[in-house]
Design a protein around this motif. Sequence first.
Motif, PDB file in Angstrom:
ATOM      1  N   THR A  33      -0.904  11.369   3.396  1.00 28.56           N
ATOM      2  CA  THR A  33      -2.311  10.985   3.343  1.00 28.56           C
ATOM      3  C   THR A  33      -2.789  10.436   4.689  1.00 28.56           C
ATOM      4  O   THR A  33      -1.989   9.953   5.494  1.00 28.56           O
ATOM      5  N   ALA A  84      -6.202   0.162   4.190  1.00 33.19           N
ATOM      6  CA  ALA A  84      -7.332   0.983   4.634  1.00 33.19           C
ATOM      7  C   ALA A  84      -7.967   1.626   3.413  1.00 33.19           C
ATOM      8  O   ALA A  84      -7.280   2.250   2.599  1.00 33.19           O
ATOM      9  N   GLY A 110       0.565   5.653   0.041  1.00 30.93           N
ATOM     10  CA  GLY A 110      -0.182   6.902   0.001  1.00 30.93           C
ATOM     11  C   GLY A 110       0.633   7.890  -0.800  1.00 30.93           C
ATOM     12  O   GLY A 110       0.798   7.750  -2.011  1.00 30.93           O
ATOM     13  N   SER A 111       1.212   8.883  -0.113  1.00 27.02           N
ATOM     14  CA  SER A 111       2.032   9.871  -0.810  1.00 27.02           C
ATOM     15  C   SER A 111       3.504   9.487  -0.870  1.00 27.02           C
ATOM     16  O   SER A 111       4.301  10.191  -1.469  1.00 27.02           O
ATOM     17  N   GLY A 112       3.870   8.421  -0.191  1.00 25.98           N
ATOM     18  CA  GLY A 112       5.270   8.016  -0.208  1.00 25.98           C
ATOM     19  C   GLY A 112       6.181   8.924   0.589  1.00 25.98           C
ATOM     20  O   GLY A 112       7.393   8.958   0.349  1.00 25.98           O
ATOM     21  N   THR A 113       5.646   9.666   1.551  1.00 26.07           N
ATOM     22  CA  THR A 113       6.499  10.524   2.381  1.00 26.07           C
ATOM     23  C   THR A 113       7.071   9.769   3.579  1.00 26.07           C
ATOM     24  O   THR A 113       7.823  10.335   4.367  1.00 26.07           O
ATOM     25  N   GLY A 114       6.676   8.521   3.742  1.00 31.06           N
ATOM     26  CA  GLY A 114       7.135   7.717   4.875  1.00 31.06           C
ATOM     27  C   GLY A 114       8.652   7.692   4.933  1.00 31.06           C
ATOM     28  O   GLY A 114       9.323   7.708   3.901  1.00 31.06           O
ATOM     29  N   SER A 168       4.615  16.996  10.485  1.00 36.88           N
ATOM     30  CA  SER A 168       5.216  18.136   9.785  1.00 36.88           C
ATOM     31  C   SER A 168       5.012  18.028   8.287  1.00 36.88           C
ATOM     32  O   SER A 168       5.047  19.021   7.571  1.00 36.88           O
ATOM     33  N   SER A 169       4.778  16.812   7.815  1.00 31.95           N
ATOM     34  CA  SER A 169       4.561  16.568   6.386  1.00 31.95           C
ATOM     35  C   SER A 169       3.090  16.692   6.019  1.00 31.95           C
ATOM     36  O   SER A 169       2.675  16.218   4.963  1.00 31.95           O
ATOM     37  N   THR A 188       1.131   4.319   9.527  1.00 31.40           N
ATOM     38  CA  THR A 188       2.304   4.520  10.385  1.00 31.40           C
ATOM     39  C   THR A 188       1.937   4.926  11.814  1.00 31.40           C
ATOM     40  O   THR A 188       2.826   5.096  12.638  1.00 31.40           O
ATOM     41  N   GLY A 227       2.373  10.776  14.187  1.00 32.54           N
ATOM     42  CA  GLY A 227       2.259  11.772  15.246  1.00 32.54           C
ATOM     43  C   GLY A 227       2.520  13.148  14.694  1.00 32.54           C
ATOM     44  O   GLY A 227       2.686  13.337  13.487  1.00 32.54           O
ATOM     45  N   ALA A 235       0.852  -1.188   0.000  1.00 33.96           N
ATOM     46  CA  ALA A 235       0.000   0.000   0.000  1.00 33.96           C
ATOM     47  C   ALA A 235       0.887   1.237   0.000  1.00 33.96           C
ATOM     48  O   ALA A 235       1.923   1.275   0.660  1.00 33.96           O
ATOM     49  N   ASN A 255      -1.036   7.934   7.301  1.00 34.77           N
ATOM     50  CA  ASN A 255      -1.011   8.243   8.739  1.00 34.77           C
ATOM     51  C   ASN A 255      -1.529   7.056   9.545  1.00 34.77           C
ATOM     52  O   ASN A 255      -0.979   6.727  10.594  1.00 34.77           O
TER      53      ASN A 255
HETATM   54  C1  FAD Z   1       9.550  16.443   5.801  1.00 27.94           C
HETATM   55  C2  FAD Z   1       8.869  15.319   6.485  1.00 27.94           C
HETATM   56  C3  FAD Z   1       8.344  15.515   7.762  1.00 27.94           C
HETATM   57  C4  FAD Z   1       7.675  14.479   8.409  1.00 27.94           C
HETATM   58  N1  FAD Z   1       7.142  14.710   9.654  1.00 27.94           N
HETATM   59  C5  FAD Z   1       6.462  13.731  10.287  1.00 27.94           C
HETATM   60  C6  FAD Z   1       5.884  13.952  11.557  1.00 27.94           C
HETATM   61  O1  FAD Z   1       5.943  15.040  12.129  1.00 27.94           O
HETATM   62  N2  FAD Z   1       5.228  12.927  12.155  1.00 27.94           N
HETATM   63  C7  FAD Z   1       5.098  11.710  11.549  1.00 27.94           C
HETATM   64  O2  FAD Z   1       4.477  10.797  12.128  1.00 27.94           O
HETATM   65  N3  FAD Z   1       5.651  11.466  10.337  1.00 27.94           N
HETATM   66  C8  FAD Z   1       6.320  12.444   9.694  1.00 27.94           C
HETATM   67  N4  FAD Z   1       6.868  12.194   8.466  1.00 27.94           N
HETATM   68  C9  FAD Z   1       6.749  10.837   7.884  1.00 27.94           C
HETATM   69  C10 FAD Z   1       5.530  10.596   6.963  1.00 27.94           C
HETATM   70  O3  FAD Z   1       5.055  11.792   6.427  1.00 27.94           O
HETATM   71  C11 FAD Z   1       4.411   9.886   7.723  1.00 27.94           C
HETATM   72  O4  FAD Z   1       4.881   8.590   8.070  1.00 27.94           O
HETATM   73  C12 FAD Z   1       3.094   9.745   6.948  1.00 27.94           C
HETATM   74  O5  FAD Z   1       2.135   9.136   7.811  1.00 27.94           O
HETATM   75  C13 FAD Z   1       3.193   8.924   5.699  1.00 27.94           C
HETATM   76  O6  FAD Z   1       2.051   9.175   4.874  1.00 27.94           O
HETATM   77  P1  FAD Z   1       2.097   8.809   3.307  1.00 27.94           P
HETATM   78  O7  FAD Z   1       0.744   9.075   2.767  1.00 27.94           O
HETATM   79  O8  FAD Z   1       3.196   9.495   2.653  1.00 27.94           O
HETATM   80  O9  FAD Z   1       2.329   7.251   3.378  1.00 27.94           O
HETATM   81  P2  FAD Z   1       3.392   6.351   2.587  1.00 27.94           P
HETATM   82  O10 FAD Z   1       4.762   6.838   2.797  1.00 27.94           O
HETATM   83  O11 FAD Z   1       2.931   6.170   1.213  1.00 27.94           O
HETATM   84  O12 FAD Z   1       3.194   4.987   3.401  1.00 27.94           O
HETATM   85  C14 FAD Z   1       3.620   4.860   4.732  1.00 27.94           C
HETATM   86  C15 FAD Z   1       3.291   3.461   5.259  1.00 27.94           C
HETATM   87  O13 FAD Z   1       1.880   3.306   5.381  1.00 27.94           O
HETATM   88  C16 FAD Z   1       1.411   2.246   4.567  1.00 27.94           C
HETATM   89  N5  FAD Z   1       0.152   2.699   3.968  1.00 27.94           N
HETATM   90  C17 FAD Z   1      -0.043   3.727   3.110  1.00 27.94           C
HETATM   91  N6  FAD Z   1      -1.341   3.834   2.790  1.00 27.94           N
HETATM   92  C18 FAD Z   1      -1.979   2.854   3.459  1.00 27.94           C
HETATM   93  C19 FAD Z   1      -3.332   2.417   3.530  1.00 27.94           C
HETATM   94  N7  FAD Z   1      -4.301   3.016   2.834  1.00 27.94           N
HETATM   95  N8  FAD Z   1      -3.628   1.359   4.332  1.00 27.94           N
HETATM   96  C20 FAD Z   1      -2.665   0.726   5.038  1.00 27.94           C
HETATM   97  N9  FAD Z   1      -1.381   1.078   4.988  1.00 27.94           N
HETATM   98  C21 FAD Z   1      -1.038   2.137   4.212  1.00 27.94           C
HETATM   99  C22 FAD Z   1       2.508   2.004   3.548  1.00 27.94           C
HETATM  100  O14 FAD Z   1       2.514   0.647   3.105  1.00 27.94           O
HETATM  101  C23 FAD Z   1       3.743   2.339   4.352  1.00 27.94           C
HETATM  102  O15 FAD Z   1       4.145   1.253   5.129  1.00 27.94           O
HETATM  103  C24 FAD Z   1       7.545  13.215   7.790  1.00 27.94           C
HETATM  104  C25 FAD Z   1       8.066  13.024   6.506  1.00 27.94           C
HETATM  105  C26 FAD Z   1       8.700  14.055   5.856  1.00 27.94           C
HETATM  106  C27 FAD Z   1       9.226  13.796   4.483  1.00 27.94           C
END
Ligand code: FAD
Lengths: 336, 432
Positions: B97, B162, B28-32, B91-92, B104, B107, B26, B101
Amino acid sequence: MTPTTAVAEIAAAVATATAVVPIGAGTHAEIGGRVLEATEVRAPSGIVDVQPFDMTVSVRAGTPYAELDAALAEHGQECPLDASDASATVGGIIATGLSGLRRLGHGPLRDHVLEVEFVTAEGKVARGGGPTVKNVTGYDVPRLFVGSLGTLGVITRVTLRTRPRPAASEWFETATAASVLRGALFAPTAIVRARGVTAVLLEGNAADLRAETDTASFAPSAAPTHPVGVHRARIAIDPAQLDGLLTALDAIDGLDSLAEYGVGTVHVATETVSGLVAARGAAEGLGGWMLRTGGATDLDPFGGTFPAVELQRRVRHALDPTGKFSPGRVPATETR
Amino acid sequence: MCFPSTTADVAFAVTTANRFAIPFVARGSGTGLAGGATPLDGALVIVTTRMNQILEIDADARRAWVEPGVLNLDLTRAVSHLGLHYAPDPSSQQACTIGGNVGTNAGGPHCLAAGVTSAHVLAVEVVLPDGTVEILGGLAPDAPGLDLRGTFVGSEGTMGIATRVCVRLMPDPPEIRTMLADFTAIEDAAAAVSAIIAAGIVPAALEMMDAQATAAVEDFVHAGLPRDADAVLLVEVGGLHGGVTHDASAIDAICRDHGARTVRIAADATERALLWKARKSAFGAVARIAPDYYLHDAVVPRTKLVQVIRQVYEISARYELIAMNVFHAGDGNLHPLLVFDGRTPGIWERVHAAGDEILRACIDAGGVLSGEHGIGLEKRDAMPLFFSADDLDVQARLRDAFDPDGLANPDKILPRGSRCGELGAIPDGAWV
Ligand SMILES: Cc1cc2nc3c(=O)[nH]c(=O)nc-3n(C[C@H](O)[C@H](O)[C@H](O)COP(=O)(O)OP(=O)(O)OC[C@H]3O[C@@H](n4cnc5c(N)ncnc54)[C@H](O)[C@@H]3O)c2cc1C
């Protein structure tokens, strides 16, 4: 943390037993269904470590809630497990998973549990979660154990999140409708309705309490009491459906109830089993469900449909492959 | 890679992956930041960005149903006219997405008082790894049986995907006070953090930036941060007038007692937004120092913050790396940031070695491997630093209950050999 002798003894007992039931103070033993013949094990008692600066406490599962509360009070802190019976043990409260009346303000029980240590079906001592207030290391095993009713393992120690005791805390009776109060007050700790009376619990700054209740419609009052009756249960329903449910419940003869607004929990008690059956019907009719908490032993502990039951069965089976933990409890997910 | 638009599309993708026995991931935005969404071995990537609708907002019940691809900040924006917000604010948040959130258990600064994602997810519709659809949790306060919702949140895509999330919305506080305190010694700032907690105050947010971070951010955002401070604290309290006034003046006094040179109180919403912009753009500001960074995430007991930060400086100096710290001081959630130029020969080895040492220092101080970014791929092999073989076995069994065929984001979170039965297959000398 190396397990204590008492925990090692529990582990040895669990390893060889074919049926095991963890016992706390026995205040909630009926919940989830009566356990068949099984070896009883009791978790050790005692507070391991209070960390007021980290706002955490590590406590053995057999510790009475009253003892934990007193230890935290020395530091001006608390953990709002809010057991209905102060003799209830911390492990028992967590395994039962029933949040107290302050849930609206402080969140559900599961949000207070940071770490669990438990004895597995194989008699190993394992741990899930972690001791810090924030943690995503691995799966959220602590939340899984909250409300697991002794079906996944014997909880032996937990780390809980604590919070400062509120500077002021007071119940008020009010003429304002319960459904309106949530929007009218900023962050009430509880809004309940029992026996036709609406009451709110406000906690926090004394001046704020005064300002929020500075109208004729609020009068200081005693804390509301739980419904009394031989047969007791707890309804969980979408809080948006609460007014409709209460109308239905009020029509049931001899049914005493206490409803938590904004949460969706309704505590009910009655002298007749038929009263509980009717209450369950009303709850299920509105998409809710009812957990039997006392008396009415012939009544199904949960009733209705069980959500994601196949997955629940698989999870229970994964942690307890031979079905040794609390046989008879939560029959819907039993595999043996 | 596929871009489903509906739950049925996701279920079809997962079922198809099952039919051909290919793993799926899965995204979302790949910011993980832990590599959770990184596909390995030709996995099917199921991207949720097209599922970006807010389905229903119930202002009275203070909740909303959203699709997983909704961006975190878009949700708060969509409910702000109702006086509500979605509390977890990574912060992201402009980019990540809600599904990510949930994946992961994210927070953010405002999770200190409000709690992280799990406390804000009431129910989640999940396409399980076998393609069936279930709703975990519900609108009622508890569901019969086990809290599978709680287990799913933070499972990083290893227990299913999800497809709809019911989140809790919080009322905006009637009053907010945001303060910036500046210290000439980071020890003093940390002592002030402890003293605030000891005074029985849990601020809405309590963030720290060290000297390097403060200077970098100031150059980038021009928020009037003291460039010569050794550390700054950003503290916010929110609520009713009496409590806010009391807490703000207590915090002001505590900071001054602990050597703060100045305590600046944001005069209005614009200044408050500027201070928060400074905090949340710290990682962007780093790019001005060097092109690459490695951001860590670990939690230590609040009381160990200073000790561990000193170790972070010592370790990074030894590896000739620049270290900066911008973090959630209130809950002990450290974010040491190693800044470097990836073109320097041998630099990646140094960065990884320093990162490992920092992680061990956190664990030795009684901390955990991750506070909010997750384990994913990055920290998978460090799990045995924190968990015993028996602990990991429980987690492996739990995961297998959700995903018996092992197709949902395999090779994430748990190291090989986590299942007791697998131990025999581990080569000699392997780290389990
Ligand atoms: C500049 C910066 C600042 C950040 N600050 C914070 C912060 O303050 N706090 C924080 O917690 N994180 C922070 N992050 C990390 C990141 O943004 C979080 O982990 C965020 O929750 C990831 O969301 P995403 O949509 O990019 O998910 P993705 O990176 O695409 O995926 C993250 C994980 O969730 C899983 N996933 C994605 N979508 C689903 C779904 N629909 N159902 C089940 N699993 C799924 C994926 O398989 C992967 O394991 C930051 C990242 C950056 C680059």
